[in-house]
Design an enzyme around this catalytic site. Structure first.
Site, PDB file in Angstrom:
ATOM      1  N   SER A 245       1.321  -5.107 -32.250  1.00 40.82           N
ATOM      2  CA  SER A 245       0.030  -5.750 -31.981  1.00 40.82           C
ATOM      3  C   SER A 245      -0.693  -5.993 -33.306  1.00 40.82           C
ATOM      4  O   SER A 245      -0.151  -6.713 -34.144  1.00 40.82           O
ATOM      5  CB  SER A 245      -0.770  -4.889 -31.010  1.00 40.82           C
ATOM      6  OG  SER A 245      -1.849  -5.612 -30.496  1.00 40.82           O
TER       7      SER A 245
ATOM      8  N   ASP B 151       3.661  -9.559 -21.203  1.00 38.46           N
ATOM      9  CA  ASP B 151       2.598  -9.060 -22.086  1.00 38.46           C
ATOM     10  C   ASP B 151       1.272  -9.696 -21.664  1.00 38.46           C
ATOM     11  O   ASP B 151       1.094 -10.911 -21.800  1.00 38.46           O
ATOM     12  CB  ASP B 151       2.940  -9.424 -23.538  1.00 38.46           C
ATOM     13  CG  ASP B 151       1.980  -8.820 -24.547  1.00 38.46           C
ATOM     14  OD1 ASP B 151       0.782  -8.670 -24.226  1.00 38.46           O
ATOM     15  OD2 ASP B 151       2.423  -8.513 -25.678  1.00 38.46           O
TER      16      ASP B 151
ATOM     17  N   HIS C 202       2.373  -5.159 -23.037  1.00 41.26           N
ATOM     18  CA  HIS C 202       1.984  -5.272 -24.439  1.00 41.26           C
ATOM     19  C   HIS C 202       2.504  -4.081 -25.253  1.00 41.26           C
ATOM     20  O   HIS C 202       2.011  -2.970 -25.095  1.00 41.26           O
ATOM     21  CB  HIS C 202       0.462  -5.367 -24.542  1.00 41.26           C
ATOM     22  CG  HIS C 202      -0.019  -5.680 -25.927  1.00 41.26           C
ATOM     23  ND1 HIS C 202       0.491  -6.726 -26.676  1.00 41.26           N
ATOM     24  CD2 HIS C 202      -0.942  -5.079 -26.706  1.00 41.26           C
ATOM     25  CE1 HIS C 202      -0.110  -6.751 -27.851  1.00 41.26           C
ATOM     26  NE2 HIS C 202      -0.979  -5.764 -27.894  1.00 41.26           N
TER      27      HIS C 202
END
Ligand SMILES: *[C@@H]1O[C@H](CO)[C@@H](O)[C@H](O)[C@H]1NC(C)=O
Ligand SMILES: *[C@@H]1O[C@H](CO)[C@@H](O)[C@H](O)[C@H]1NC(C)=O
Ligand SMILES: *[C@@H]1O[C@H](CO)[C@@H](O)[C@H](O)[C@H]1NC(C)=O
Ligand SMILES: *[C@@H]1O[C@H](CO)[C@@H](O)[C@H](O)[C@H]1NC(C)=O
Ligand SMILES: [Ca+2]
Length: 518
Positions: free
Chosen positions: A190, A407, A445
């Site tokens: 991320s 995600d 995610h």
């Protein structure tokens, strides 16, 4: 003279740490405590050593003010430091030096807008016997506010903190073990993925191998896209908007997506392997004239909002800004990140504090053209969307990236887009020789989801610790032995395993199992 003392203590340290005497922990402990004065003698530039300690195994680690904590699992030497990066900025970080060292170095990134030391990652890396470093990225807390009228703090978050981790971490490793690491690595997802991409572009010499999962790169457009998604359903005054879709409704939207698209990959298993093959038609959910009480259905404005959400975002000049939301990600608990009905705080703060430099702004006015100002200013140079990886490639660097195909925060189409940008920029039809992207069906995610989502990418996603099942060990094998991973084997919660294919290969069902086909 001080330098000579440093060298001498280095030699002594290496003998002590690596010795296998019966009293090794006591010896490691006293070597660790001696590190404080040898580091002071080394006078690392712009760096203050805050503390050096030899914590008991299983003690809980936490720094003042920061948000995370985690326990250690192995004996190690803990160094806490503060690095000045300008007159108005600085980074707090830690280096953990395991007694039993695999001669490798690993740095970690951050998550969200988080200025927090990721202790769980320090513990994960050190338990694999790496000497590890992590930092607060130059600020405290999960917000843009520390960057307000403070561009140097933003520079730390944008591009500098990981470089500082590498520079200071390597010096401390050498001071302690009496020799440099053989190879250096980076792990992040991320924001940590963006930091990994940025570092490969801007400081290509820092790491031999980088793992950059679900990267939050093309950062301005990501935040803009997130803001626009929320606007489609009426944020910030969503509940009174005709296009508002309450969070509960995503459950039946998710069911309809699966009804239309789950089987396309050959297996009805709750997973849409290839979201880009799913031509989802939200009109199937329209309330008809015969609507009966209690039936789940959507109004015309709600269906129109879904059409926009599942379409790519184009800018004021028709250029592609960001790929579409992945059909198949609606079942995620993270759906509320952009689609709760509130305007996403990251986007609002970003616009106010570092683009417009104001503390107050009426977010009701947020619209498509806001991307123009964000693009022009590109605060801190944070975009990190650039295909020129030639310096990293040419120094022999290897990069592994991965993206969950369910995600709910960053659509997986972004990682394909970045791959293709690099491919075009370097005129390389395939990036296999230094850059590999693994798409992970059914993963949310960075982790979680019903897919085979565990492959050692994060502390909570531990897997078998061999190079087929653990992406860190796969990277080590690539960097050190030239054995590149063709697939990564993920493990689901059920224990079932599955091979994840590297892009642009596709996962195909042959009637009895999934195969990667190119
Ligand atoms: C130390 O900080 C100064 C001023 O902030 C900077 O110019 C210099 O490059 C820094 N040194 C290192 C090794 O980072
Ligand atoms: C990997 O796991 C095996 C078995 O659990 C263990 O013996 C070995 O030390 C582990 N290796 C690393 C690097 O953690
Ligand atoms: C806000 O401040 C940054 C950094 O000083 C500057 O680059 C930017 O142009 C400013 N924004 C506006 C709208 O003036
Ligand atoms: C499908 O792939 C598996 C694994 O390679 C193989 O054992 C099997 O024979 C294949 N089935 C068919 C129908 O081709
Ligand atoms: Ca399926």
């Amino acid at each position: 003279m001080e330098f000579a003392v440093g060298i001498l203590s280095k030699l002594l340290l290496s003998v002590g740490v690596l010795s296998s005497s019966w009293n090794v922990n006591e010896e490691a402990r006293s070597n660790c405590l001696a590190l404080k004065s040898s580091l002071q003698a080394l006078r690392l530039e712009n760096t203050t050593i805050l503390d050096v300690s030899y914590p008991r195994v299983a003690s809980r680690m936490k720094a003042r003010g920061t948000c995370f904590s985690a326990a250690t699992t192995i004996p190690l030497c803990r160094v806490q430091f503060n690095a000045i990066t300008s007159d108005t900025s600085g980074i707090e970080g830690e280096v953990w030096l395991p007694d039993e060292w695999n001669a490798r170095f690993m740095a970690f990134g951050n998550r969200g807008l988080s200025g927090c030391i990721p202790y769980d990652e320090l513990d994960y890396g050190s338990s694999l016997k790496f000497a590890v470093v992590a930092s607060n990225s130059g600020h405290e807390g999960d917000t843009v506010l520390p960057f307000f009228q403070n561009p140097e703090v933003l520079n730390d978050f944008s591009f500098r903190s990981i470089h500082i981790e590498a520079v200071i971490g390597k010096q401390i490793v050498e001071a302690y073990y009496g020799r440099p690491q053989d190879k250096s690595y980076y792990l992040g997802c991320s924001t940590g993925g963006r930091q990994g991409i940025k570092t490969a572009l801007q400081y290509p010499g820092d790491f031999d191998g980088i793992i950059a999962g679900a990267p939050a790169a093309d950062f301005n457009h990501l935040l803009h896209w997130t803001g626009m998604l929320s606007r489609y359903i009426g944020a910030p005054k969503a509940p009174s908007s005709p296009s508002f879709i309450p969070v509960e409704s995503w459950k039946f939207i998710a069911k309809e997506v699966l009804r239309q698209c789950d089987g396309i990959d050959g297996v009805v298993d709750g997973i849409v392997d290839e979201p880009d093959a799913c031509d989802f038609r939200p009109e199937a959910l329209l309330c008809g004239t015969d609507v009966v009480n209690g039936k789940h259905c959507l109004t015309v404005p709600q269906v129109e909002a879904l059409r926009k959400i599942y379409s790519p975002l184009y800018g004021v000049d028709g250029e592609l800004l960001y790929p579409r939301y992945d059909p198949g990600a609606e079942g995620s608990p993270l759906i509320s990140f952009a689609l709760s009905g509130s305007f996403p705080p990251y986007t609002e703060e970003w616009l106010k504090y570092v683009v417009l430099n104001v503390t107050d702004y009426d977010i009701d006015n947020y619209a498509l053209q806001h991307h123009v100002l964000m693009d022009t200013i590109n605060p801190g140079g944070i975009s990190s969307f650039d295909g020129d990886f030639s310096a990293f490639r040419d120094r022999g660097g290897k990069l592994l990236t991965y993206h969950g195909r369910a995600d709910a925060v960053i659509p997986s189409g972004f990682s394909k887009r970045l791959y293709n940008l690099i491919s075009r920029t370097l005129s390389m039809p395939s990036l296999d020789s230094f850059y590999r992207l693994f798409n992970v069906p059914g993963m949310d995610h960075c982790e979680d989801g019903i897919g085979a989502s565990r492959f050692g990418q994060l502390p909570a996603s531990k897997s078998l610790n061999d190079s087929s099942h653990n992406i860190i060990l796969a990277l080590v094998d690539w960097v050190e032995n030239g054995v590149a991973p063709d697939v990564i084997i993920g493990t689901a919660r059920s224990g079932a395993t599955r091979e994840h294919c590297r892009y642009p290969m596709k996962s195909m069902w042959n009637g009895s199992s999934f195969r990667c086909q190119g």
